[in-house]
Design an enzyme around this catalytic site. Structure first.
Site, PDB file in Angstrom:
ATOM      1  N   LYS A 103       0.826  -1.211   0.000  1.00  0.00           N
ATOM      2  CA  LYS A 103       0.000   0.000   0.000  1.00  0.00           C
ATOM      3  C   LYS A 103       0.867   1.271   0.000  1.00  0.00           C
ATOM      4  O   LYS A 103       2.079   1.194  -0.092  1.00  0.00           O
ATOM      5  CB  LYS A 103      -0.981  -0.031   1.178  1.00  0.00           C
TER       6      LYS A 103
HETATM    7  C1  PLP Z   1      -5.546  -4.169   1.158  1.00  0.00           C
HETATM    8  C2  PLP Z   1      -6.999  -3.891   1.119  1.00  0.00           C
HETATM    9  C3  PLP Z   1      -7.856  -4.212   2.187  1.00  0.00           C
HETATM   10  C4  PLP Z   1      -7.405  -5.010   3.394  1.00  0.00           C
HETATM   11  O1  PLP Z   1      -6.300  -4.474   4.038  1.00  0.00           O
HETATM   12  P1  PLP Z   1      -5.320  -5.459   4.885  1.00  0.00           P
HETATM   13  O2  PLP Z   1      -4.404  -4.495   5.561  1.00  0.00           O
HETATM   14  O3  PLP Z   1      -4.618  -6.339   3.900  1.00  0.00           O
HETATM   15  O4  PLP Z   1      -6.179  -6.209   5.835  1.00  0.00           O
HETATM   16  C5  PLP Z   1      -9.177  -3.839   2.098  1.00  0.00           C
HETATM   17  N1  PLP Z   1      -9.665  -3.207   1.024  1.00  0.00           N
HETATM   18  C6  PLP Z   1      -8.888  -2.908  -0.038  1.00  0.00           C
HETATM   19  C7  PLP Z   1      -9.466  -2.184  -1.204  1.00  0.00           C
HETATM   20  C8  PLP Z   1      -7.535  -3.258  -0.019  1.00  0.00           C
HETATM   21  O5  PLP Z   1      -6.766  -2.984  -1.093  1.00  0.00           O
END
Ligand code: PLP
Length: 374
Positions: free
Chosen positions: A180
Site C-alpha cells: 500500500k
Molecule cells: C488491502 C486492502 C484491504 C485489506 O487491508 P489489509 O491491511 O490487507 O487487511 C481492504 N480493502 C482494499 C481495497 C484493499 O486494497
C-alpha cells in the site's frame, strides 16, 4: 520477478523502529498517539484510530456504525473481499452496486437504485487511489439515513477537490500492508470526525473496555476496576509498528511524487499502443496512484498476464468481483449482477508501481507489454 508493488524501507525507518525496541513501550505506549497525530495531518485533521490491518479497520468502522443483523451495506464489487466480508461477519447483508466504467469506483446511480430503509452504510472504494464520487454519494447516503464509509486502502494521500482522503466520508479505513501507499508491515487505521463514532471505534479496538470513572456502572469497586459494556476485540497496533508508520508518513510526500512520475512515464510510453486502455483521472481528483491499472482489450488479458509473468514482470489482477467468491455464491449471489465491474475485471491488469521502481525496470515492463501486444 519484478513485483507489482512493494514497500520502501530506508535507514530512517529502521532507526525509528529500533529506537522503540530499546524503549519501555512495545505496545500501548506513546508511539501510538504519535502515529495517529501524524496520520491526522494527512486526513485534513480528522482524528485517526490505528488498528492491526485494513481488514480490522473496516471491521471497526462497521462496528462503530452499529452495523448488525437486519442491516444492509451497499458497496462496490471491485474491491478486496474484506470490504464486504467484515460487514457480513457482523450479520449484515451486503448489497453490491455496479461501478463507473472510467474509474471502477462505485457508481452513485447504481448505488441509489439499491438503497433501502435498511441501508446502514454505503461504502465507496477508492480504486487504484482515485477518490470515488463523494459529492454525489454524500447526499444519497444522508437522504436515506445511512452513513458514508470510504475504503481508502489505496488512497492515503489522495485528494478530491482539495479535500484529503480521510475527510471525504463519515468513516474512512486505511491499510498499511507492504504494497500500500505507506506500510507498518500489517496495520490499518480508521479516520472518523464524529465524536460518538470515534469513541465507539476506539472502544471496539480494545475489547469494548470502559475505564473512565464517570462512565463505570460500579464506580466504587476499586482502583483496578474496568468494565466491558459492549463486545470488542484486540485490534491495537503496537508501538513498534506505529513508529515505522510515523517514519513512513514523513516520506509519503516523496512516495506520492515518485508514483505520479512513474504514472506519467507509463502514460507517455504506452500512449497509442493498440489493444490497451490506460487509466484516467477525473477533473478535481488528485490521486496518490496506488495501482497502475490498464485494460487489455480483445480478450487477451489472460494471455498477457501469463506472458508478462513468464518475462519476469510481476503483474497482478485487482480484483475478481467480490461476489464471485464461492462464499457469496453459496449465499445466492449470482454472476451478471454488476456487468460493468465484470467487464472491467475481464480486462484489468496492474503493472508494477511502487516508489523504488527504477526507470530501467519500468522500461523493461513497458517493452515486454509492447512486444506482447505488437
Ligand atoms: C488491502 C486492502 C484491504 C485489506 O487491508 P489489509 O491491511 O490487507 O487487511 C481492504 N480493502 C482494499 C481495497 C484493499 O486494497
Amino acid at each position: 520477478m519484478l513485483p507489482y508493488g512493494r514497500q520502501s524501507i530506508d535507514d530512517t525507518d529502521i532507526a525509528a523502529v529500533t529506537e522503540v525496541l530499546r524503549g519501555d513501550w512495545l505496545t500501548t505506549g506513546p508511539a501510538v498517539a504519535g502515529f495517529e497525530a501524524a496520520l491526522a495531518s494527512w486526513t485534513g485533521g480528522v482524528p485517526c484510530v490505528s488498528v492491526t490491518s485494513g481488514t480490522s479497520a473496516l471491521h471497526v468502522a462497521y462496528a462503530a456504525a452499529g452495523v448488525g443483523p437486519g442491516d444492509e451495506v451497499v458497496t462496490s464489487p471491485m474491491t478486496f473481499v474484506a470490504t464486504a466480508s467484515t460487514a457480513m461477519l457482523l450479520g449484515a447483508r451486503v448489497v453490491f452496486a455496479d461501478v463507473s466504467d472510467d474509474t471502477a469506483n462505485l457508481d452513485p446511480r447504481a448505488a441509489e437504485a439499491v438503497l433501502t430503509p435498511r441501508t446502514k452504510v454505503v461504502t465507496a472504494v477508492d480504486y487504484a487511489g482515485h477518490p470515488a464520487d463523494y459529492a454525489a454519494l454524500r447526499p444519497l447516503a444522508r437522504e436515506h439515513g445511512a452513513l458514508l464509509a470510504a475504503d481508502a486502502a489505496h488512497s492515503l494521500g489522495s485528494r478530491l477537490d482539495g479535500v484529503a482522503s480521510g475527510a471525504l466520508a463519515d468513516l474512512t479505513s486505511f491499510s498499511f500492508f507492504p504494497t500500500k501507499n505507506a506500510t507498518t508491515g500489517e496495520g490499518g487505521a480508521v479516520a472518523v470526525a464524529d465524536p460518538g463514532l470515534l469513541d465507539r471505534a476506539r472502544r471496539f479496538r480494545c475489547h469494548g473496555l470502559v475505564r473512565e470513572a464517570e462512565r463505570l456502572r460500579a464506580p466504587g469497586e476499586g482502583g483496578w476496576h474496568q468494565e466491558v459494556h459492549t463486545f470488542g476485540l484486540n485490534y491495537r497496533l503496537p508501538d513498534v509498528l506505529c513508529a515505522l508508520g510515523t517514519s513512513q508518513l514523513r516520506r509519503l510526500g516523496d512516495f506520492k511524487a515518485r508514483r505520479a512520475r512513474l504514472v506519467a512515464r507509463y502514460n507517455e510510453l504506452l500512449a497509442g499502443v493498440d489493444g490497451l486502455r490506460l487509466p484516467v483521472a477525473r477533473a478535481g481528483a488528485d490521486p496518490m496512484w496506488h495501482l497502475y491499472a490498464v485494460r487489455i482489450l480483445d480478450g487477451r488479458r489472460r494471455e498477457v498476464y501469463d506472458r508478462m509473468r513468464a518475462a519476469g514482470i510481476g503483474v497482478q489482477v485487482n480484483y475478481i468481483p467480490a461476489y464471485w467468491h464461492p462464499v457469496f455464491e453459496d449465499l445466492g449471489y449470482r454472476r451478471g449482477m454488476c456487468p460493468v465491474a465484470e467487464s472491467f475485471y475481464a480486462e484489468q491488469l496492474s503493472l508494477p508501481l511502487f516508489p523504488d521502481l527504477t526507470d530501467a525496470d519500468q522500461d523493461r515492463a513497458v517493452e515486454a507489454l509492447r512486444d506482447i501486444l505488437a
